[in-house]
Design a protein around this motif. Sequence first.
Motif, PDB file in Angstrom:
ATOM      1  N   GLU A  61      97.749 -48.652  72.129  1.00  0.00           N
ATOM      2  CA  GLU A  61      96.321 -49.033  72.168  1.00  0.00           C
ATOM      3  C   GLU A  61      95.993 -50.047  71.078  1.00  0.00           C
ATOM      4  N   THR A  62      96.558 -49.833  69.887  1.00  0.00           N
ATOM      5  CA  THR A  62      96.281 -50.725  68.754  1.00  0.00           C
ATOM      6  C   THR A  62      96.871 -52.111  69.014  1.00  0.00           C
ATOM      7  N   ALA A  63      98.061 -52.162  69.583  1.00  0.00           N
ATOM      8  CA  ALA A  63      98.678 -53.454  69.917  1.00  0.00           C
ATOM      9  C   ALA A  63      97.870 -54.173  70.996  1.00  0.00           C
ATOM     10  N   ALA A  64      97.331 -53.416  71.947  1.00  0.00           N
ATOM     11  CA  ALA A  64      96.526 -54.028  73.013  1.00  0.00           C
ATOM     12  C   ALA A  64      95.254 -54.651  72.438  1.00  0.00           C
ATOM     13  N   ALA A  65      94.740 -54.057  71.353  1.00  0.00           N
ATOM     14  CA  ALA A  65      93.463 -54.501  70.773  1.00  0.00           C
ATOM     15  C   ALA A  65      93.613 -55.613  69.734  1.00  0.00           C
ATOM     16  N   HIS A  66      94.830 -55.809  69.198  1.00  0.00           N
ATOM     17  CA  HIS A  66      95.029 -56.770  68.102  1.00  0.00           C
ATOM     18  C   HIS A  66      96.213 -57.683  68.412  1.00  0.00           C
ATOM     19  N   PRO A  67      95.987 -58.984  68.581  1.00  0.00           N
ATOM     20  CA  PRO A  67      97.085 -59.905  68.917  1.00  0.00           C
ATOM     21  C   PRO A  67      98.205 -59.935  67.880  1.00  0.00           C
ATOM     22  N   SER A  68      97.901 -59.608  66.615  1.00  0.00           N
ATOM     23  CA  SER A  68      98.940 -59.675  65.571  1.00  0.00           C
ATOM     24  C   SER A  68      99.755 -58.387  65.479  1.00  0.00           C
ATOM     25  N   VAL A  69      99.452 -57.408  66.344  1.00  0.00           N
ATOM     26  CA  VAL A  69     100.174 -56.123  66.323  1.00  0.00           C
ATOM     27  C   VAL A  69     101.003 -55.978  67.599  1.00  0.00           C
ATOM     28  N   HIS A  70     102.271 -55.611  67.441  1.00  0.00           N
ATOM     29  CA  HIS A  70     103.132 -55.230  68.566  1.00  0.00           C
ATOM     30  C   HIS A  70     103.504 -53.770  68.372  1.00  0.00           C
ATOM     31  N   ALA A  71     103.728 -53.055  69.466  1.00  0.00           N
ATOM     32  CA  ALA A  71     103.990 -51.619  69.369  1.00  0.00           C
ATOM     33  C   ALA A  71     105.439 -51.284  69.668  1.00  0.00           C
ATOM     34  N   ALA A  72     105.901 -50.199  69.026  1.00  0.00           N
ATOM     35  CA  ALA A  72     107.152 -49.533  69.398  1.00  0.00           C
ATOM     36  C   ALA A  72     106.794 -48.069  69.625  1.00  0.00           C
ATOM     37  N   VAL A  73     107.367 -47.476  70.664  1.00  0.00           N
ATOM     38  CA  VAL A  73     106.989 -46.112  71.058  1.00  0.00           C
ATOM     39  C   VAL A  73     108.225 -45.222  71.152  1.00  0.00           C
ATOM     40  N   ALA A  74     108.081 -43.967  70.708  1.00  0.00           N
ATOM     41  CA  ALA A  74     109.244 -43.068  70.728  1.00  0.00           C
ATOM     42  C   ALA A  74     108.870 -41.678  70.244  1.00  0.00           C
ATOM     43  N   LEU A  75     109.839 -40.784  70.409  1.00  0.00           N
ATOM     44  CA  LEU A  75     109.839 -39.484  69.733  1.00  0.00           C
ATOM     45  C   LEU A  75     110.804 -39.623  68.561  1.00  0.00           C
ATOM     46  N   HIS A  76     110.303 -39.452  67.359  1.00  0.00           N
ATOM     47  CA  HIS A  76     111.134 -39.497  66.150  1.00  0.00           C
ATOM     48  C   HIS A  76     112.275 -38.482  66.283  1.00  0.00           C
ATOM     49  N   PRO A  77     113.445 -38.747  65.688  1.00  0.00           N
ATOM     50  CA  PRO A  77     114.548 -37.787  65.792  1.00  0.00           C
ATOM     51  C   PRO A  77     114.176 -36.359  65.383  1.00  0.00           C
ATOM     52  N   ASN A  78     113.261 -36.202  64.428  1.00  0.00           N
ATOM     53  CA  ASN A  78     112.858 -34.848  64.038  1.00  0.00           C
ATOM     54  C   ASN A  78     111.858 -34.237  65.004  1.00  0.00           C
ATOM     55  N   GLU A  79     111.255 -35.073  65.850  1.00  0.00           N
ATOM     56  CA  GLU A  79     110.276 -34.571  66.823  1.00  0.00           C
ATOM     57  C   GLU A  79     110.984 -33.855  67.979  1.00  0.00           C
ATOM     58  N   ALA A  80     112.159 -34.350  68.383  1.00  0.00           N
ATOM     59  CA  ALA A  80     112.855 -33.768  69.544  1.00  0.00           C
ATOM     60  C   ALA A  80     113.169 -32.277  69.358  1.00  0.00           C
ATOM     61  N   PRO A  81     113.814 -31.861  68.232  1.00  0.00           N
ATOM     62  CA  PRO A  81     114.071 -30.428  68.057  1.00  0.00           C
ATOM     63  C   PRO A  81     112.792 -29.602  67.924  1.00  0.00           C
ATOM     64  N   ARG A  82     111.730 -30.220  67.394  1.00  0.00           N
ATOM     65  CA  ARG A  82     110.461 -29.487  67.288  1.00  0.00           C
ATOM     66  C   ARG A  82     109.894 -29.204  68.675  1.00  0.00           C
ATOM     67  N   ILE A  83     110.021 -30.181  69.575  1.00  0.00           N
ATOM     68  CA  ILE A  83     109.531 -29.989  70.943  1.00  0.00           C
ATOM     69  C   ILE A  83     110.331 -28.893  71.636  1.00  0.00           C
ATOM     70  N   VAL A  84     111.655 -28.950  71.477  1.00  0.00           N
ATOM     71  CA  VAL A  84     112.534 -28.007  72.186  1.00  0.00           C
ATOM     72  C   VAL A  84     112.467 -26.611  71.573  1.00  0.00           C
ATOM     73  N   HIS A  85     112.678 -26.526  70.254  1.00  0.00           N
ATOM     74  CA  HIS A  85     112.837 -25.219  69.596  1.00  0.00           C
ATOM     75  C   HIS A  85     111.573 -24.720  68.901  1.00  0.00           C
ATOM     76  N   GLY A  86     110.585 -25.609  68.730  1.00  0.00           N
ATOM     77  CA  GLY A  86     109.417 -25.230  67.960  1.00  0.00           C
ATOM     78  C   GLY A  86     109.685 -25.372  66.476  1.00  0.00           C
ATOM     79  N   ASP A  87     108.645 -25.086  65.699  1.00  0.00           N
ATOM     80  CA  ASP A  87     108.743 -25.267  64.250  1.00  0.00           C
ATOM     81  C   ASP A  87     107.893 -24.188  63.579  1.00  0.00           C
ATOM     82  N   PRO A  88     108.292 -22.921  63.715  1.00  0.00           N
ATOM     83  CA  PRO A  88     107.449 -21.830  63.221  1.00  0.00           C
ATOM     84  C   PRO A  88     107.241 -21.848  61.708  1.00  0.00           C
ATOM     85  N   ASP A  89     108.231 -22.331  60.950  1.00  0.00           N
ATOM     86  CA  ASP A  89     108.080 -22.296  59.482  1.00  0.00           C
ATOM     87  C   ASP A  89     107.765 -23.670  58.879  1.00  0.00           C
ATOM     88  N   ASN A  90     107.405 -24.652  59.757  1.00  0.00           N
ATOM     89  CA  ASN A  90     106.989 -25.982  59.303  1.00  0.00           C
ATOM     90  C   ASN A  90     108.073 -26.702  58.483  1.00  0.00           C
TER      91      ASN A  90
END
Length: 288
Positions: A61-90
Amino acid sequence: MSRTEAPPLPEPLGVPVADSHTHLDMQDGTVEEGLARAAAVNVTTVIQVGCDVKGSRWAAETAAAHPSVHAAVALHPNEAPRIVHGDPDNWSRQGAREGGGTAALHEALAEIDALAALDHVRGVGETGLDYFRTGPEGMAAQEESFRAHIEIAKRHGKALVIHDREAHADVLRILADAGAPERTVFHCYSGDADMARICADAGYFMSFAGNMTFKNAQPLRDALAVAPLELVLVETDAPFLTPAPYRGRPNAPYLIPVTLRAMAEVKGVDEDTLASAIAGNTARAFDY
């Protein structure tokens, strides 16, 4: 000097340059203020990087609104295990959550895939492997996510932006095995000179951040010294990795000149030569 106080504006660069990796959503002030401060020192383009579905949507959205901004999109490597296994102890320091299994990972990856199709999204990342925070139980989820992002980048013809923390051999192995996209960027390059030679042979871009200015970062300076000029990028990874002498204070795209000048010294070139090379390299890497 307060550690929370923003460092002063450096002397502007003579040649406009891009910050190849920043997190505007984690910085103080508005996007407009951040971009104006950057432009004042001739940092005229930024790549805004997402680390989860919500952040990736925001980047697009920010890249769409600002010509000087380009976007990269992803799940960070630490996000993947959090999605799969959860993160009960943060452990990830991103807040406690329930795990959703591989079905939840596939759902999140489908969202990233859809965002990667957008024209103002120029990269898929930051993805890769992080063995610093993720224990052995999260490695399978990380690898599955990394391989999926490689496929997404190739399918949409976008740059692949890699986060590699204490996982050099496995990152290089998976890239070779899966077949790296045509344009692959090692964000916040963290390898040594030997790895820089391997990356150069493969044609991977190496993006250097403020940590290359730290006293204990000689291996990074050695890597930069051997990295070919046509494969070098510069980034802030702001608000993190603020360059010396401002280490520990908030980072932002306007501090790119501090890092770039330190890099020019290591490369033995004048700052305009390095800035011109980096400007062209970043545009080539992200195809804008």
